[in-house]
Design an enzyme around this catalytic site. Sequence first.
Site, PDB file in Angstrom:
ATOM      1  N   ARG A  12     -12.187   0.659  -6.181  1.00  0.00           N
ATOM      2  CA  ARG A  12     -11.830   0.600  -4.768  1.00  0.00           C
ATOM      3  C   ARG A  12     -11.174   1.909  -4.309  1.00  0.00           C
ATOM      4  O   ARG A  12     -11.280   2.314  -3.178  1.00  0.00           O
ATOM      5  CB  ARG A  12     -10.868  -0.578  -4.549  1.00  0.00           C
ATOM      6  CG  ARG A  12     -10.427  -0.743  -3.111  1.00  0.00           C
ATOM      7  CD  ARG A  12      -9.461  -1.922  -2.972  1.00  0.00           C
ATOM      8  NE  ARG A  12      -8.624  -1.724  -1.812  1.00  0.00           N
ATOM      9  CZ  ARG A  12      -8.907  -2.169  -0.594  1.00  0.00           C
ATOM     10  NH1 ARG A  12      -9.980  -2.852  -0.394  1.00  0.00           N
ATOM     11  NH2 ARG A  12      -8.112  -1.932   0.418  1.00  0.00           N
TER      12      ARG A  12
ATOM     13  N   CYS B 272       0.813  -1.222   0.000  1.00  0.00           N
ATOM     14  CA  CYS B 272       0.000   0.000   0.000  1.00  0.00           C
ATOM     15  C   CYS B 272       0.835   1.255   0.000  1.00  0.00           C
ATOM     16  O   CYS B 272       1.837   1.336   0.715  1.00  0.00           O
ATOM     17  CB  CYS B 272      -0.860   0.068   1.256  1.00  0.00           C
ATOM     18  SG  CYS B 272      -1.965  -1.294   1.437  1.00  0.00           S
TER      19      CYS B 272
HETATM   20  P1  XMP Z   1      -0.780  -7.304   3.306  1.00  0.00           P
HETATM   21  O1  XMP Z   1       0.061  -6.504   4.250  1.00  0.00           O
HETATM   22  O2  XMP Z   1      -1.380  -8.513   3.952  1.00  0.00           O
HETATM   23  O3  XMP Z   1      -2.004  -6.341   2.931  1.00  0.00           O
HETATM   24  O4  XMP Z   1      -0.052  -7.618   2.056  1.00  0.00           O
HETATM   25  C1  XMP Z   1      -3.098  -6.764   2.187  1.00  0.00           C
HETATM   26  C2  XMP Z   1      -4.181  -5.707   2.205  1.00  0.00           C
HETATM   27  O5  XMP Z   1      -3.724  -4.502   1.594  1.00  0.00           O
HETATM   28  C3  XMP Z   1      -4.838  -3.791   1.047  1.00  0.00           C
HETATM   29  N1  XMP Z   1      -4.502  -3.441  -0.331  1.00  0.00           N
HETATM   30  C4  XMP Z   1      -4.080  -2.227  -0.718  1.00  0.00           C
HETATM   31  N2  XMP Z   1      -3.965  -1.071  -0.040  1.00  0.00           N
HETATM   32  N3  XMP Z   1      -3.154  -0.020  -2.005  1.00  0.00           N
HETATM   33  C5  XMP Z   1      -3.514   0.047  -0.695  1.00  0.00           C
HETATM   34  O6  XMP Z   1      -3.410   1.134  -0.099  1.00  0.00           O
HETATM   35  C6  XMP Z   1      -3.247  -1.140  -2.747  1.00  0.00           C
HETATM   36  O7  XMP Z   1      -2.898  -1.175  -3.918  1.00  0.00           O
HETATM   37  C7  XMP Z   1      -3.753  -2.299  -2.077  1.00  0.00           C
HETATM   38  N4  XMP Z   1      -4.015  -3.561  -2.496  1.00  0.00           N
HETATM   39  C8  XMP Z   1      -4.473  -4.230  -1.404  1.00  0.00           C
HETATM   40  C9  XMP Z   1      -6.040  -4.697   1.147  1.00  0.00           C
HETATM   41  O8  XMP Z   1      -6.814  -4.237   2.214  1.00  0.00           O
HETATM   42  C10 XMP Z   1      -5.413  -6.049   1.399  1.00  0.00           C
HETATM   43  O9  XMP Z   1      -6.269  -6.932   2.072  1.00  0.00           O
END
Ligand code: XMP
Length: 495
Positions: free
Chosen positions: A410, A314
């Site tokens: 999203r 993120c």
């Molecule tokens: P982890 O730390 O488990 O996080 O890899 C997964 C979660 O990250 C969110 N997610 C995103 N958040 N930009 C964001 O700000 C993105 O591109 C993105 N893609 C996923 C999402 O909540 C996921 O479950």
Amino acid sequence: DGFAGGRLFNQGYSYTYDDVIFLPHYIDFPTESVQLATRLSRNVPLSIPCVSSPMDTVTESHMAAAMAALGGVGIVHSNLNPADQAALVRSAKARKVPILSSPVFASPSGRIESEEDFSSSPYVLVTESGAARSKLLGYVAKADWVALPNKEVKIYDYMVKSSSSDLVVPWDYDLERIGWHLEEKKRDVVAMVKDDEVVDLVTKKEVERIKGYPKLGVGSVGPDGKWIVGAAAGTRDQDKERLEHLVKAGINVVVLDSSQGNSIYQIEMIKFIKLTYPELDVVGGNVVTMSQARNLIHAGVDGLRVGMGSGSICTTQEVCAVGRGQATAVYKVASVASQSGVPVIADGGISNSGHIVKALVLGASTVMMGSFLAGSTEAPGAYEYQNGRRVKKYRGMGSLEAMTKGSDARYLGDKAKLKIAQGVVGAVADKGSVLKFIPYTMQAVKQGFQDLGASSLQSAHDLLRSEVLRLEVRTGAAQVEGGIHGLVSYEKKSF
Ligand code: XMP
């Protein structure tokens, strides 16, 4: 000794998991008696608190089936058209065993043109219609096709015919029974059938692979007798059509996928879903504050997803200057949600079992994981090599690459002319099968609970709220001390 949660999280700091540490409490039970049974949302019970993220490099049908087989749940991503997403849900729910299989079908009057036809499966299943959910007539093994002198012949002339029952087992056979069948009939492959129609293909290799992992429990089974599977959807008008497809495919819960869930769009969607599909649980989010949580609870959510910018891929906090440290966010939202009996999903930022313990004790009922599960055998995509390491792609759903496939809703950028990324594209190391590393991770979580004197999630939450459990902030030096340090070299093996 130490601080109570209420005091620690009210000092104006945004803490994440690594910032805080629990003080040990009193042990009066063995690790085995720790119960991790929980709920994803009001009406979706799970036997382990693990959820796979709705991301296109994390959850498709293989991951969803494996997570359910482990007692958790997978949320199928929505970065594809509604019919295809529903097909992934159906495929996960059609499995009884968490095997990896992508059967290829052909009709007896057809021909196999090239080796490409075997790229996703070493066998082509021959059915009456040439597609799934049709009567099985036989199969063609890749080796048999390769050895064929004349590739122009029709499939019917050289396929292994299924006149005997050796080739099929009922779709609800468990791994053990499939294993016995393969052994007894001396076969390498068997098709699973339901109502005389083929639904899946199981190879001996797959049965043996899974047999080598820790024994599976009962898994997450819904009222329909099939795996519990969730799916993500957005909050636009066209998502109502998506929802219809997903409900028909039998989803047990829908997760409204938004990086900032406290919006009029989401509140209207929650109300629409509760009115149209009263039986379906809806998870709202993402939220990180108490007032965001109150709004969505008021709108009728059955579960809350917590986290903004805490995910490993993120960039939301950097790009938009909005978010919260994940430990603070989970604690704050859970303190509101627990009063209404709404389970909290701690989403993002999990990279070890200690983070899972922290999320659960701070008030979450489950953890949602992206990077922790990406790179596994069950994650979508193929392995590749980077600097000699076997890796799989893992990308943020707000990355430019993913957004070109549709996930921009999203991040509220779908109508914007200028697209801004809120995530990156990366790769994670091969981790092997979730069927192996999740049971070990849960064992580690149980040990953490035991150190805290908490024999269940509920007892952990009670101990924290009653201020029996205490915690502290770790300084930078204390965090270094808490990690591996001072060695010239080491090999880290956890199990
Ligand atoms: P982890 O730390 O488990 O996080 O890899 C997964 C979660 O990250 C969110 N997610 C995103 N958040 N930009 C964001 O700000 C993105 O591109 C993105 N893609 C996923 C999402 O909540 C996921 O479950």
